[in-house]
Scaffold this active site. Sequence first.
Site, PDB file in Angstrom:
ATOM      1  N   HIS A  68       0.869  -1.310  -0.081  1.00  0.00           N
ATOM      2  CA  HIS A  68       0.059   0.131  -0.028  1.00  0.00           C
ATOM      3  C   HIS A  68       1.061   1.337  -0.078  1.00  0.00           C
ATOM      4  O   HIS A  68       0.461   2.297   0.527  1.00  0.00           O
ATOM      5  CB  HIS A  68      -0.899   0.022   1.262  1.00  0.00           C
ATOM      6  CG  HIS A  68      -1.948  -1.018   1.312  1.00  0.00           C
ATOM      7  ND1 HIS A  68      -3.225  -1.190   0.317  1.00  0.00           N
ATOM      8  CD2 HIS A  68      -1.922  -2.320   1.819  1.00  0.00           C
ATOM      9  CE1 HIS A  68      -3.765  -2.188   0.614  1.00  0.00           C
ATOM     10  NE2 HIS A  68      -3.134  -2.897   1.472  1.00  0.00           N
ATOM     11  N   ASN A 146      -9.973  -3.407   1.232  1.00  0.00           N
ATOM     12  CA  ASN A 146      -9.777  -3.138  -0.155  1.00  0.00           C
ATOM     13  C   ASN A 146     -10.936  -3.214  -1.064  1.00  0.00           C
ATOM     14  O   ASN A 146     -12.078  -2.984  -0.529  1.00  0.00           O
ATOM     15  CB  ASN A 146      -8.572  -4.264  -0.643  1.00  0.00           C
ATOM     16  CG  ASN A 146      -9.225  -5.656  -0.907  1.00  0.00           C
ATOM     17  OD1 ASN A 146     -10.411  -5.719  -1.377  1.00  0.00           O
ATOM     18  ND2 ASN A 146      -8.442  -6.834  -0.692  1.00  0.00           N
TER      19      ASN A 146
END
Length: 533
Positions: A68, A146
Site C-alpha cells: 500500500h 480493499n
Amino acid sequence: MKNQLHHDHNQDNTGKDTTLTNRQGHPITNNQNIRTVGNRGPSTLENYDFIEKISHFDRERIPERVVHARGAGAHGYFETYGTAGEEPVSTYTRAKLFQEKGKKTPVFVRFSSVIHGGHSPETLRDPRGFAVKFYTEDGNWDLVGNNLKIFFIRDAMKFPDMVHAFKPDPITNIQDNERFFDFCSNSPETFHMVTFLFSPWGIPANYRMMQGSGVNTYKWVNNEGQAVLVKYHWEPKQGIKNLTQKDAEAIQATNFNHATQDLYDAIENGDYPEWELLVQIMSDDAHSELDFDPLDDTKLWPEEKFPWLPVGKMVLNKNPENYFNEVEQVAFGTGVLVDGLDFSDDKMLQGRTFSYSDTQRYRVGANYLQLPINAPKKRVATNQSGGQMQYKVDIAPGQNPHINYEPSVLGGLQEARQDGKEHTPYVAGNLVRQSIDRQSNTKQAGDTYRQFEVWEKDELIANLVSGLANCDKRIQDQMLYLAEQADAEYGKRLRDGLKNASKDGSSQKPLGNRAGEKAPQEAINKGHEADPY
C-alpha cells in the site's frame, strides 16, 4: 498441494539440502497455517514461527510501506442511519457511532494500490486499498480493507510469501508473472481473487468510483454481550467504473497520477464523493449448511442468504493540507476497534491485527499515535512514555505525574467502567496447525466468472493468457486445472488462448507496462460501468 509433512531434510536433484528453517535454524514443518484452537479457532500468542516471520516481514522496507505504498487520501465524515436494514442497530452492536440517526463522525480515508511502489502508475493491475479511520467519541476505529471484498489467502502465515512472490524478483528487481502464477497455482485458494484481479475489476477507473470492503469477518457486540459475525461493504454513490487493459495503457501514456488527481480535483471543485456503508450479518457459529467457512476471507457471503443492510453514508469533503503529514504518515491497524466491535477468529484478521500496528511502530515510530493525523479526537491518558520522537506525555488533568503505573491510591489513572456485558465466547479444542475443513477453492470463482458480462470475460481471458503465456508449463497446467474446476467454459477458453499464444509466439507482457494510443480523459470516459456483486 503443500499440506503434507516434510522429512527432516529435503534434497533437490543436485543433493543440496532444501529444508525450510527459521532464523534460529529450526526446520519449519508447516509454513501454511498459524497455530489455532481447532482448525478454525482463535490463534495463540506463542505462534513463534509466525511472529518471527511476520515481524521480520514488517521491517523489510523503510520508510515506504511494505504494501500500500502508493496512496491518496481525504478528510470527511460518516453519518449513521441508526438502523441496520429495518432493525435498530442496537439490536446488533452497542458501538456509539452507529446508535443515533444523523450522528456524524469525522473520518480520514486513504486509498492505495497494494503491491507496487510509491511512484508507480495508478493504472497498474492491482487490488486497491480502502482504509477508513473513524475518530469516534470512544477513540479511533480503523476499518482497513480493499476494493475487492475477498483476498488471495486465508491464513496469515502465507502473507510474507505471497507478497514476496508478487513483488519484484530479488535479483533482477523486475516483477515477474511467472513468480506470481507460481505462488497462485500452488495456493488454490487464490483463484477467486485471481479471477477478479485479471478481469476489468483489477483496474478501477479511479478511487471515487470503486467499491470498498473490510474483507475480513468481524463481530458486532450488543449491550447484552451477544455477538454476531459482520462484513462491511462500501458502495460508491458515483457508480462503479473499471478499465480494460487498453484503456489503462492509454491513460498511463500521459498521466500516471490520474486517480490521485481525480480525487483531489473532485473535492476541490465541491463534487464530494460519497459511499454508503452496508453490512452483512450472520449468527456467530460454523454454519455447516454452507460449503465454505464464513471466516474464510477468500469467500463472498451470498447476498440472497445474508442481505446487505445499509447503516450509514460517508462523504469526503476536504483535501489534505500536507500530503506527507497526513497521507503518508497516517497509520491504520485492523486491531483498532471501539466498544461494540470485536474480532472474529478469521485467521487473516488475527495475523493482520499484530502485523499492521507492529509495522507502523517500525515505519513511523513508537509514538506514531501522537501525530495529529493518527491521534484520536478525545482525551488520551496512558502510563506509556518514552520511545523515539515522543513530544508529550499522555497525562490526564489532575493525575499525579509521579504515578505512571496502575493500580495506585496516590492519584494515578483508574480502569474504565464496562458499560455493557462483556462478550465471552466459549473456546475449546486442541492447538493445531491445520487448514479449515470447508475450502471450496474454485466454486465461487466459477460463480463470479458466470456473473461477468461478455466483455469482462473476454478481458479476463486475454489478461490471463498474456500473463501465463511465457510461464513454466507446470504452472500453466495448474492454472488450467483450477480454471476448469471453476467453470468448464472458463477452463476451455483459457486453454484455447494459451494454445493460440503458443502457436503465434506471443510473449508475456508485464501488466500495465505498455504505452497506449488514446488520450487519457477519453479512455476514462470509455471505462465500463459495472454492477456491484
